[in-house]
Scaffold this active site. Structure first.
Site, PDB file in Angstrom:
ATOM      1  N   SER A  45     -12.388  -0.836  -4.967  1.00  0.00           N
ATOM      2  CA  SER A  45     -13.807  -0.860  -4.594  1.00  0.00           C
ATOM      3  C   SER A  45     -14.042  -0.359  -3.179  1.00  0.00           C
ATOM      4  O   SER A  45     -15.188  -0.131  -2.779  1.00  0.00           O
ATOM      5  CB  SER A  45     -14.368  -2.279  -4.737  1.00  0.00           C
ATOM      6  OG  SER A  45     -13.679  -3.180  -3.876  1.00  0.00           O
ATOM      7  N   ASP A  79      -3.156  -9.508  -0.398  1.00  0.00           N
ATOM      8  CA  ASP A  79      -2.010  -8.931  -1.102  1.00  0.00           C
ATOM      9  C   ASP A  79      -0.677  -9.465  -0.581  1.00  0.00           C
ATOM     10  O   ASP A  79       0.336  -9.393  -1.290  1.00  0.00           O
ATOM     11  CB  ASP A  79      -2.016  -7.408  -0.975  1.00  0.00           C
ATOM     12  CG  ASP A  79      -3.022  -6.744  -1.906  1.00  0.00           C
ATOM     13  OD1 ASP A  79      -3.728  -7.477  -2.631  1.00  0.00           O
ATOM     14  OD2 ASP A  79      -3.117  -5.502  -1.903  1.00  0.00           O
ATOM     15  N   ARG A 121      -8.565   3.969  -9.641  1.00  0.00           N
ATOM     16  CA  ARG A 121      -7.309   3.262  -9.927  1.00  0.00           C
ATOM     17  C   ARG A 121      -6.320   4.194 -10.614  1.00  0.00           C
ATOM     18  O   ARG A 121      -5.128   4.209 -10.279  1.00  0.00           O
ATOM     19  CB  ARG A 121      -7.604   2.041 -10.800  1.00  0.00           C
ATOM     20  CG  ARG A 121      -6.373   1.246 -11.240  1.00  0.00           C
ATOM     21  CD  ARG A 121      -5.839   0.347 -10.162  1.00  0.00           C
ATOM     22  NE  ARG A 121      -4.667  -0.388 -10.611  1.00  0.00           N
ATOM     23  CZ  ARG A 121      -4.417  -1.662 -10.338  1.00  0.00           C
ATOM     24  NH1 ARG A 121      -5.249  -2.347  -9.582  1.00  0.00           N
ATOM     25  NH2 ARG A 121      -3.335  -2.260 -10.790  1.00  0.00           N
ATOM     26  N   GLY A 150       0.832   4.451  -7.481  1.00  0.00           N
ATOM     27  CA  GLY A 150       1.519   3.190  -7.708  1.00  0.00           C
ATOM     28  C   GLY A 150       1.441   2.285  -6.501  1.00  0.00           C
ATOM     29  O   GLY A 150       0.750   2.586  -5.520  1.00  0.00           O
TER      30      GLY A 150
END
EC number: 2.7.1.22
Length: 230
Positions: free
Chosen positions: A16, A38, A154, A159
């Site tokens: 986002s 994260d 995305r 990755g």
């Protein structure tokens, strides 16, 4: 004199733009700190597996108890715990700071007033999923979501580096895991559970549009923060 610490959440779905926004705000507000949700991912072996595929985008993939404990530490002590200070800028993408250097220059002091408070910016995709977490923030910002844009972004990513290796999304991962995980964690905040609609929870400030530029998001976030501090 010790400055009061203000914890600012910047949340939204994966891709986002929340991490870029957080990095720019951290660069604009001198003396601020930066925390990444994260950093509280569980080990690769602990990530839930659904239908034979690891689900990195559900609440259970994160150690939210430890995340909350660290937010409380920041609240109580006014500083980041050592392990977070050591990682504060490791997740920062220097290319973003270079690409948007003109935005940083435009909004950096003296364009904005020097604050008496110590701002701690926290970025993450599962930060408003329960009352304890919501209450851990003083200012709660959220970037509005758009399924098609998020899916495109995305799927364009190569990755992610994990605690123990590297993860690359398999085909159809966004619609089968990423989006459902976001909806499950946030539907309670929205009218009729529609995460693309209007917020029920007035404590959270939602960005006006998913079509806003990076500069517009920065302007909106700065205005929201300064208004909340008045």
């Amino acid at each position: 004199m010790t400055r009061k610490t203000i914890i600012v959440g910047v949340s939204g779905a994966s891709c986002s733009g929340k991490s870029t926004l957080c990095q720019l705000l951290h660069a604009i507000f001198e003396g601020s700190s930066l925390v990444h949700e994260d950093d509280f991912y569980k080990t690769d072996a602990e990530i839930p597996v659904k239908n034979g595929i690891a689900d990195w985008d559900c609440q259970e993939s994160l150690n939210l108890d430890a995340f909350l404990e660290n937010l409380h530490y920041i609240r109580d002590h006014g500083v980041l715990p050592t392990h977070l200070r050591n990682r504060e800028n490791k997740n920062v993408a220097p290319e973003a700071l270079i690409e948007y250097a003109d935005i940083i220059k435009e909004f950096k002091a003296p364009a904005i007033p020097t604050l008496e408070q110590h701002l701690v910016f926290v970025d993450g995709f599962m930060m408003y999923v329960n009352e304890d977490l919501i209450n851990a923030f003083d200012i709660r910002l959220m970037l509005v979501t758009d399924f098609d844009t998020l899916k495109r972004r995305r799927e364009a990513r190569t990755g992610y580096i994990t605690l123990e290796g590297f993860w690359q999304d398999p085909p159809h991962y966004f619609e089968n895991y990423v989006w459902p995980g976001y909806v499950h964690g946030h539907s309670h905040l929205f009218v009729n559970g529609d995460v693309t609609g209007k917020l029920l929870d007035k404590r959270i400030q939602l960005s006006p549009s998913s079509k806003m530029s990076v500069r517009d998001n920065v302007q909106w976030a700065i205005n929201s923060i300064l208004n909340a501090l008045q």
